[in-house]
Design a protein around this motif. Structure first.
Motif, PDB file in Angstrom:
ATOM      1  N   SER A   8       0.859  -1.197   0.000  1.00 18.83           N
ATOM      2  CA  SER A   8       0.000   0.000   0.000  1.00 18.83           C
ATOM      3  C   SER A   8       0.885   1.233   0.000  1.00 18.83           C
ATOM      4  O   SER A   8       2.079   1.159   0.320  1.00 18.83           O
ATOM      5  N   GLU A   9       0.260   2.363  -0.330  1.00 21.28           N
ATOM      6  CA  GLU A   9       0.957   3.640  -0.272  1.00 21.28           C
ATOM      7  C   GLU A   9       1.524   3.875   1.134  1.00 21.28           C
ATOM      8  O   GLU A   9       2.681   4.291   1.274  1.00 21.28           O
ATOM      9  N   ASP A  10       0.713   3.608   2.169  1.00 22.57           N
ATOM     10  CA  ASP A  10       1.173   3.844   3.545  1.00 22.57           C
ATOM     11  C   ASP A  10       2.376   2.976   3.896  1.00 22.57           C
ATOM     12  O   ASP A  10       3.294   3.423   4.589  1.00 22.57           O
ATOM     13  N   GLU A  11       2.369   1.729   3.419  1.00 22.54           N
ATOM     14  CA  GLU A  11       3.526   0.859   3.699  1.00 22.54           C
ATOM     15  C   GLU A  11       4.779   1.400   3.032  1.00 22.54           C
ATOM     16  O   GLU A  11       5.881   1.289   3.581  1.00 22.54           O
ATOM     17  N   ILE A  13       5.398   4.579   2.450  1.00 21.01           N
ATOM     18  CA  ILE A  13       5.830   5.738   3.259  1.00 21.01           C
ATOM     19  C   ILE A  13       6.575   5.252   4.507  1.00 21.01           C
ATOM     20  O   ILE A  13       7.637   5.777   4.858  1.00 21.01           O
ATOM     21  N   ASP A  14       6.040   4.210   5.153  1.00 17.48           N
ATOM     22  CA  ASP A  14       6.716   3.662   6.340  1.00 17.48           C
ATOM     23  C   ASP A  14       8.102   3.127   5.989  1.00 17.48           C
ATOM     24  O   ASP A  14       9.058   3.334   6.752  1.00 17.48           O
ATOM     25  N   THR A  41       6.086   8.769  -3.516  1.00 19.98           N
ATOM     26  CA  THR A  41       5.522   8.216  -2.274  1.00 19.98           C
ATOM     27  C   THR A  41       6.645   7.796  -1.324  1.00 19.98           C
ATOM     28  O   THR A  41       6.627   8.109  -0.124  1.00 19.98           O
ATOM     29  N   GLY A  45       8.124   9.396   2.609  1.00 19.13           N
ATOM     30  CA  GLY A  45       8.572   8.706   3.820  1.00 19.13           C
ATOM     31  C   GLY A  45       9.997   9.083   4.186  1.00 19.13           C
ATOM     32  O   GLY A  45      10.287   9.369   5.351  1.00 19.13           O
ATOM     33  N   GLN A  56       2.372  14.465   3.973  1.00 24.80           N
ATOM     34  CA  GLN A  56       1.427  15.155   3.077  1.00 24.80           C
ATOM     35  C   GLN A  56       1.931  16.526   2.631  1.00 24.80           C
ATOM     36  O   GLN A  56       1.397  17.114   1.690  1.00 24.80           O
TER      37      GLN A  56
END
Ligand SMILES: Nc1ncnc2c1ncn2[C@@H]1O[C@H](COP(=O)(O)OP(=O)(O)OP(=O)(O)O)[C@@H](O)[C@H]1O
Ligand SMILES: [Mg+2]
Length: 141
Positions: A8-11, A13-14, A41, A45, A56
């Protein structure tokens, strides 16, 4: 070489935050991959890991070409819209490479001869039809 996979996008970034923790204070990092692979992306992160910026607040430098964070500790460059070495020369990248800074560059592989020999390359490969959010990410330093 280090190999990562995100879903995912969030992963991504992490993962960028974790990579940030491993980078030397001075580094040139090429972010390599097709349109939409996730270069910006991952940069969100890495930059949020290195500076006061929130993910963001990190936007693509596609049109502005260079974004600077924390008074020059981090730079984010996008060479997508440039076509010739002469155009790149006007950006003054050599001066940025000389600083004690982390310099993230999207589409830097278009101008390999202008990139420092000592660099880190992170390559992102896009997902496939059955796993559109999967990304394979390799880090070569
Ligand atoms: N695992 C993932 N990691 C990163 N992005 C993902 C992932 N899954 C889906 N996405 C989506 O893929 C897109 C990645 O866009 P991003 O701007 O980061 O790509 P880019 O490589 O910088 O493209 P460009 O070459 O246009 O600059 C976003 O819309 C994001 O939501
Ligand atoms: Mg981008």
């Amino acid at each position: 070489m280090k190999l990562f996979e995100t879903r995912s996008e969030d992963e991504t970034i992490d993962l960028g935050r974790r990579i940030a923790g491993e980078l030397p204070r001075r580094a040139v990092v090429l972010l390599i991959g097709n349109l939409g692979a996730g270069k910006t992306t991952l940069a969100k992160g890495i930059i949020s890991g290195l500076s006061a910026a929130e993910p963001q607040e990190v936007t693509s430098p596609t049109f502005t070409l260079i974004h600077e964070y924390d008074g020059g500790r981090v730079f984010h460059v996008d060479l997508y819209r440039l076509d010739t070495a002469q155009q790149v020369a006007t950006l003054g990248l050599e001066e940025i490479f000389d600083r004690e800074a982390v310099v993230l560059i999207e589409w830097g592989e278009k101008f390999r001869e202008l990139m420092p020999a000592q660099r880190i390359e992170i390559t992102l490969s896009a997902g496939n039809a059955s796993n559109p959010e999967k990304r394979q990410i390799t880090l070569l330093s």
